[in-house]
Write a protein that holds these residues in place. Structure first.
Motif, PDB file in Angstrom:
ATOM      1  N   LEU A   1      -4.365 -10.648  -1.279  1.00 38.30           N
ATOM      2  CA  LEU A   1      -3.799 -10.269  -2.566  1.00 38.30           C
ATOM      3  C   LEU A   1      -2.194 -10.673  -2.771  1.00 38.30           C
ATOM      4  N   GLY A   2      -1.545 -11.001  -1.646  1.00 39.42           N
ATOM      5  CA  GLY A   2      -0.263 -11.343  -1.614  1.00 39.42           C
ATOM      6  C   GLY A   2       0.573  -9.977  -1.432  1.00 39.42           C
ATOM      7  N   GLU A   3       1.632  -9.964  -2.286  1.00 35.00           N
ATOM      8  CA  GLU A   3       2.568  -8.746  -2.345  1.00 35.00           C
ATOM      9  C   GLU A   3       1.638  -8.026  -3.347  1.00 35.00           C
ATOM     10  N   ILE A   4       1.538  -6.564  -3.091  1.00 33.88           N
ATOM     11  CA  ILE A   4       0.953  -5.515  -3.859  1.00 33.88           C
ATOM     12  C   ILE A   4       2.096  -5.138  -4.941  1.00 33.88           C
ATOM     13  N   ARG A   5       1.693  -5.284  -6.073  1.00 34.76           N
ATOM     14  CA  ARG A   5       2.730  -5.077  -7.284  1.00 34.76           C
ATOM     15  C   ARG A   5       2.356  -3.596  -8.046  1.00 34.76           C
TER      16      ARG A   5
ATOM     17  N   VAL B   1      -2.858   2.738  -0.576  1.00 35.29           N
ATOM     18  CA  VAL B   1      -2.454   1.453  -0.858  1.00 35.29           C
ATOM     19  C   VAL B   1      -1.055   1.144  -0.780  1.00 35.29           C
ATOM     20  N   LEU B   2      -0.480   2.118  -1.268  1.00 34.76           N
ATOM     21  CA  LEU B   2       0.998   1.871  -1.493  1.00 34.76           C
ATOM     22  C   LEU B   2       1.885   2.677  -0.731  1.00 34.76           C
ATOM     23  N   GLY B   3       1.395   3.853  -0.243  1.00 35.05           N
ATOM     24  CA  GLY B   3       2.256   4.718   0.611  1.00 35.05           C
ATOM     25  C   GLY B   3       2.830   5.648  -0.410  1.00 35.05           C
ATOM     26  N   ALA B   4       3.834   6.302   0.170  1.00 34.33           N
ATOM     27  CA  ALA B   4       4.557   7.501  -0.410  1.00 34.33           C
ATOM     28  C   ALA B   4       5.372   6.807  -1.580  1.00 34.33           C
TER      29      ALA B   4
END
Length: 329
Positions: free
Chosen positions: A142-146, A188-191
């Motif tokens: 996905l590359g960098e998750i935005r 997916v993104l953490g805190a």
């Protein structure tokens, strides 16, 4: 598997679903405990469980039980899980893990002191399609998750005394429904670094709808919407710079998803093939953690340390929307 002997604490709807999936998976369902002997006997007969206890303490003290699934309403999770841990039983505790972070911290400390597994029953994280989703993200596809967005919306009872609407029972959309997208976003993104929440409260003081926008590391943005009064798409999207994952409804149950490149090319299509509801996968994970000696849950898709932090996120959301449970007053 370790051959752990399972006990089920409470006999409501979620306990029924879990017992059914344990039987489907061929795991050892050894005992059930209820507040009444009649209810325990009926549940035991339905699922061919050898021992039925008319109290939770009798279940906790049963020497033929190794791990207990706590299926009571949110305000009882802390007390009931504590009872099991104090009697030397591993615990799998229904989500949301507890009513608040303080209770979650206490269970984590007690489990560590006893050398036992305490695990949140966020069954979605253990489903095959979520395992594959994490693999795809780790591979860098996905590359960098935005951004991550997800909703969990159902049309549930409007009775003020129903559990979903009663603050005394931890009612509201957040702990029952919002925990799913919030936990997924954490996965997916953490805190989150920043949290913004808004809600519509009903006459009981419980939240019927709650929406969140959160900012995570690197400026990634997550959004969630949960409602107990209306049915929406119940889909989720993970958006990266190179590709995205679109999870079909109902995203938090066994379902399908597609990986789509930025130019529209279909990179992968996944379709779940799961027997039953899929709650057995969290049981497999619990047994595997015990077998590996990972009672801290460090290697689980949802370690207890993260469950505690997620409860902190839910606490902050409740602070912003003005929801306080009676036991916290």
């Amino acid at each position: 598997m370790t051959g752990l002997r399972w006990g089920i604490l409470a006999t409501g709807g979620i306990a029924t679903a879990f017992a059914s999936d344990l039987r489907t998976a061929g795991l050892d369902l050894a005992a059930v405990g209820s507040r009444s002997q009649e209810s325990a006997d009926e549940f035991a007969a339905r699922f061919d469980i050898p021992r039925a206890h008319g109290s939770y303490i009798d279940l906790a003290e049963d020497p033929e039980v190794d791990i207990i699934y706590v299926a009571t309403p949110h305000p009882m999770h802390h007390e009931d899980a504590r009872l099991a841990l104090q009697n030397g039983k591993h615990v799998l505790v229904e989500k949301a893990f507890t009513l608040n972070r303080a209770e979650a911290d206490d269970l984590r400390s007690l489990a560590a002191e006893k050398g036992l597994l305490a695990m949140e029953a966020m069954w979605t994280r253990y489903l095959p399609h979520m395992v594959r989703l994490r693999e795809i993200i780790a591979e860098g596809t996905l590359g960098e998750i935005r951004s991550v967005s997800a909703d969990h919306t159902q049309s549930l009872s409007t009775d003020p005394e129903h559990r979903i609407n009663a603050l005394s029972l931890g009612g509201g959309a957040l702990l029952d429904l919002g925990i799913y997208p919030i936990s997924f976003i954490w996965d997916v993104l953490g805190a989150p670094d920043r949290i913004s929440a808004t809600a519509r409260l009903i006459e009981t003081g419980a939240d019927a709808e709650v929406a969140t926008t959160m900012i995570h590391a690197g400026g990634a943005i997550s959004t969630s919407f949960s409602s107990s009064r209306t049915v929406g798409p119940n889909r989720a999207v993970v958006l990266g710079t190179d590709a995205r994952i679109e999870i079909d409804r109902i995203w938090y149950t066994p379902t399908s998803f597609r990986v789509i490149a930025a130019d529209g090319t279909l990179l992968e299509e996944y379709d779940s093939q799961v027997e039953g509801r899929g709650m057995q996968y969290q049981a497999f994970a619990a047994e595997g953690a015990v077998a590996a000696g990972d009672v801290s849950g460090a290697l689980l898709p949802l370690p207890i340390a993260q469950s505690v932090e997620i409860m902190g996120t839910l606490d902050e959301i409740r602070r912003q929307i003005g929801v306080v449970y009676p036991s916290e007053s």
